[in-house]
Design an enzyme around this catalytic site. Structure first.
Site, short mmCIF file in Angstrom:
data_model
loop_
_atom_site.label_atom_id
_atom_site.label_comp_id
_atom_site.label_asym_id
_atom_site.label_seq_id
_atom_site.Cartn_x
_atom_site.Cartn_y
_atom_site.Cartn_z
N ASP A 24 -1.55 22.28 28.02
CA ASP A 24 -1.11 22.69 26.87
C ASP A 24 -0.19 23.46 27.74
O ASP A 24 -0.07 23.69 29.46
CB ASP A 24 -0.96 24.50 26.43
CG ASP A 24 -0.85 24.81 25.46
OD1 ASP A 24 0.88 24.27 24.49
OD2 ASP A 24 -1.20 25.71 24.67
N GLY A 25 2.26 24.03 27.45
CA GLY A 25 2.57 23.95 28.52
C GLY A 25 3.74 23.08 28.26
O GLY A 25 4.56 23.79 29.39
N ARG A 28 7.13 24.79 26.98
CA ARG A 28 7.61 25.80 28.09
C ARG A 28 7.86 25.50 29.49
O ARG A 28 9.36 26.24 30.38
CB ARG A 28 6.03 26.76 28.28
CG ARG A 28 6.71 28.19 26.90
CD ARG A 28 5.26 28.50 26.89
NE ARG A 28 4.58 27.79 26.88
CZ ARG A 28 2.83 28.34 26.86
NH1 ARG A 28 2.72 28.87 27.17
NH2 ARG A 28 2.28 27.56 26.27
N ARG A 37 11.77 19.88 25.13
CA ARG A 37 10.38 19.34 24.98
C ARG A 37 9.71 17.96 25.60
O ARG A 37 9.21 18.24 26.11
CB ARG A 37 9.97 20.05 23.94
CG ARG A 37 10.42 21.36 23.09
CD ARG A 37 9.93 22.18 21.98
NE ARG A 37 8.31 21.98 22.20
CZ ARG A 37 7.50 22.81 22.41
NH1 ARG A 37 8.25 23.68 22.72
NH2 ARG A 37 6.41 22.61 22.04
N GLU A 71 -2.51 19.95 13.88
CA GLU A 71 -1.84 21.16 13.21
C GLU A 71 -0.95 20.23 13.57
O GLU A 71 0.57 21.35 13.80
CB GLU A 71 -1.94 22.83 13.65
CG GLU A 71 -3.42 22.90 13.43
CD GLU A 71 -4.70 22.50 13.12
OE1 GLU A 71 -4.92 22.02 14.31
OE2 GLU A 71 -5.27 23.41 12.66
N ASN A 72 -0.21 19.97 14.97
CA ASN A 72 0.65 19.76 15.76
C ASN A 72 1.60 18.96 14.68
O ASN A 72 3.29 18.64 15.36
CB ASN A 72 0.51 19.09 17.32
CG ASN A 72 -0.08 19.21 17.82
OD1 ASN A 72 -0.94 19.35 18.54
ND2 ASN A 72 0.09 20.70 17.95
N TRP A 73 1.39 18.74 13.73
CA TRP A 73 2.23 17.52 13.02
C TRP A 73 3.08 18.83 12.14
O TRP A 73 3.99 18.22 11.60
CB TRP A 73 1.90 16.91 11.56
CG TRP A 73 1.13 15.86 12.12
CD1 TRP A 73 -0.65 16.63 11.56
CD2 TRP A 73 0.68 14.59 12.12
NE1 TRP A 73 -1.27 14.60 11.97
CE2 TRP A 73 -0.83 13.69 12.18
CE3 TRP A 73 2.25 14.00 12.34
CZ2 TRP A 73 -0.45 12.71 12.48
CZ3 TRP A 73 2.22 12.63 12.67
CH2 TRP A 73 1.01 11.92 13.04
N ARG A 75 5.32 20.60 13.99
CA ARG A 75 6.64 20.62 14.73
C ARG A 75 8.11 19.52 13.71
O ARG A 75 7.33 18.68 12.96
CB ARG A 75 6.00 19.68 16.52
CG ARG A 75 5.46 20.85 17.05
CD ARG A 75 4.22 20.46 18.32
NE ARG A 75 3.62 21.14 18.84
CZ ARG A 75 3.16 21.76 19.79
NH1 ARG A 75 4.35 20.81 21.08
NH2 ARG A 75 2.28 22.07 20.31
N SER A 200 -7.42 26.92 19.41
CA SER A 200 -6.66 26.61 19.00
C SER A 200 -7.18 25.09 18.05
O SER A 200 -7.01 23.67 18.10
CB SER A 200 -5.71 25.45 19.61
OG SER A 200 -4.66 26.74 19.96
C1 IPE Z 1 -3.16 22.98 21.59
O1 IPE Z 1 -1.79 23.15 22.05
C2 IPE Z 1 -3.69 21.37 21.40
C3 IPE Z 1 -2.71 20.42 22.53
C4 IPE Z 1 -2.79 20.73 23.26
C5 IPE Z 1 -2.76 19.48 22.30
P1 IPE Z 1 -1.40 23.69 20.49
O2 IPE Z 1 0.35 24.33 21.56
O3 IPE Z 1 -0.83 22.88 19.57
O4 IPE Z 1 -1.80 25.41 20.42
P2 IPE Z 1 -1.37 26.54 20.26
O5 IPE Z 1 -0.24 26.44 18.57
O6 IPE Z 1 -0.34 27.66 21.09
O7 IPE Z 1 -2.73 27.08 19.29
C1 IPE Z 2 0.71 20.46 24.90
O1 IPE Z 2 1.88 21.45 25.34
C2 IPE Z 2 1.31 19.39 23.84
C3 IPE Z 2 1.12 19.10 23.21
C4 IPE Z 2 0.47 20.31 22.27
C5 IPE Z 2 1.85 18.55 22.23
P1 IPE Z 2 3.16 22.25 24.32
O2 IPE Z 2 3.79 21.47 23.45
O3 IPE Z 2 1.83 22.92 23.40
O4 IPE Z 2 4.11 23.51 25.05
P2 IPE Z 2 4.34 24.88 25.11
O5 IPE Z 2 3.10 25.61 24.90
O6 IPE Z 2 5.43 24.73 23.86
O7 IPE Z 2 4.86 25.00 26.03
MG MG Z 3 1.64 24.49 23.33
#
Ligand code: IPE
Ligand code: IPE
Ligand code: MG
Length: 246
Positions: A24-25, A28, A37, A71-73, A75, A200
């Protein structure tokens, strides 16, 4: 003393045999640099190889990484499309190195919703690396723990309906055989980068007794050295699995 169902690494005593990482991250990390991003996602993808290759050094036999959640769909379409294109490119570009490094790749998650080209690349990579044994890399793509348990329960119910399984035989041993992870040991250590202390929807069933490390480092900055420190400090954890030591 590790129990029979939770053996530690055979390579390095006390090391976690299976590490799972919530990478994650990325977003950011990019924002801090005034970049889109997707720039962060590309930087994040580049980190994966070093961490995979470091596994044998730290006694890690299984590495599972969370690449895209169910859940990432939610975005933006631009970010989702960019990620899907990154996954296609990553597999195409990394296949040769993964094969050469003895990495066996598996994917977990619901493939049905992914595009045909990506599904084919995933299937081919699994096939091409199926004889490798040095590191077992599992990539969670369109993965959600609840979705996985729901799909597993559906398959199990079909087996009951077909007379292949007696409902009275459904127990803690039976259900995980229907999970995407059925061939993997449970994770010993779950690492989440970026300072968020939540899971998550990652490996809900499998992480019941995992140790957790929530670290502030953003995924594109995660290094082999930090990975090594986390694996080493895992050896100092007192894992009790509900029992009392005598
Ligand atoms: C969890 O990170 C999913 C992945 C790292 C692929 P998210 O960034 O999607 O989780 P939330 O939304 O902060 O809980
Ligand atoms: C994790 O990084 C990768 C995925 C969830 C695909 P993020 O995209 O969630 O990065 P932040 O949390 O917004 O910084
Ligand atoms: Mg994240």
């Amino acid at each position: 003393m590790p129990s029979a169902s939770h053996p530690t690494s055979e390579l390095v005593p006390g090391a976690p045999r299976h590490v799972a990482i919530i990478m994650d991250g990325n977003g950011r990390w990019a924002t801090q640099r005034g970049r889109p991003r997707l720039f962060g996602h590309h930087a994040g993808a580049k980190r994966v190889r070093e961490i995979v290759e470091a596994c044998p050094d730290f006694g890690v036999e299984y590495l599972t990484i969370f690449a895209f959640s169910t859940e990432n769909w939610k975005r933006t379409q631009v970010e989702v499309a960019g990620l899907m294109s990154l996954f296609r490119r990553y597999i195409t570009k990394e296949t040769r190195a993964l094969k050469a490094e003895g990495v066996r790749v598996r994917f977990i998650g619901d493939r049905v919703k992914l595009d045909d080209k990506l599904i084919k690349l995933m299937n081919d990579l699994e096939q091409e690396t199926e004889l490798n044994t040095r590191v077992h890399l599992t990539i969670a793509l369109n993965y959600g723990g609840r979705d996985e348990v729901a799909r597993a329960t559906q398959r199990l119910a079909h087996d009951v309906a077909a007379g292949l399984l007696d409902p009275d035989d459904v127990d803690e041993e039976t259900l995980p055989r229907y999970l995407d992870t059925h061939v993997l040991p449970d994770p010993d250590l779950v690492i989440r980068t970026s300072g968020e202390a939540r899971i998550s929807n990652f490996l809900l069933w499998q992480s019941a007794y995992a140790e957790y490390e929530f670290i502030d480092t953003l995924w594109p900055d995660f290094s082999k050295a930090e990975f090594g420190e986390l694996c080493a400090s895992f050896g100092c954890r007192d894992r009790r699995f509900g029992a009392v030591k005598t």
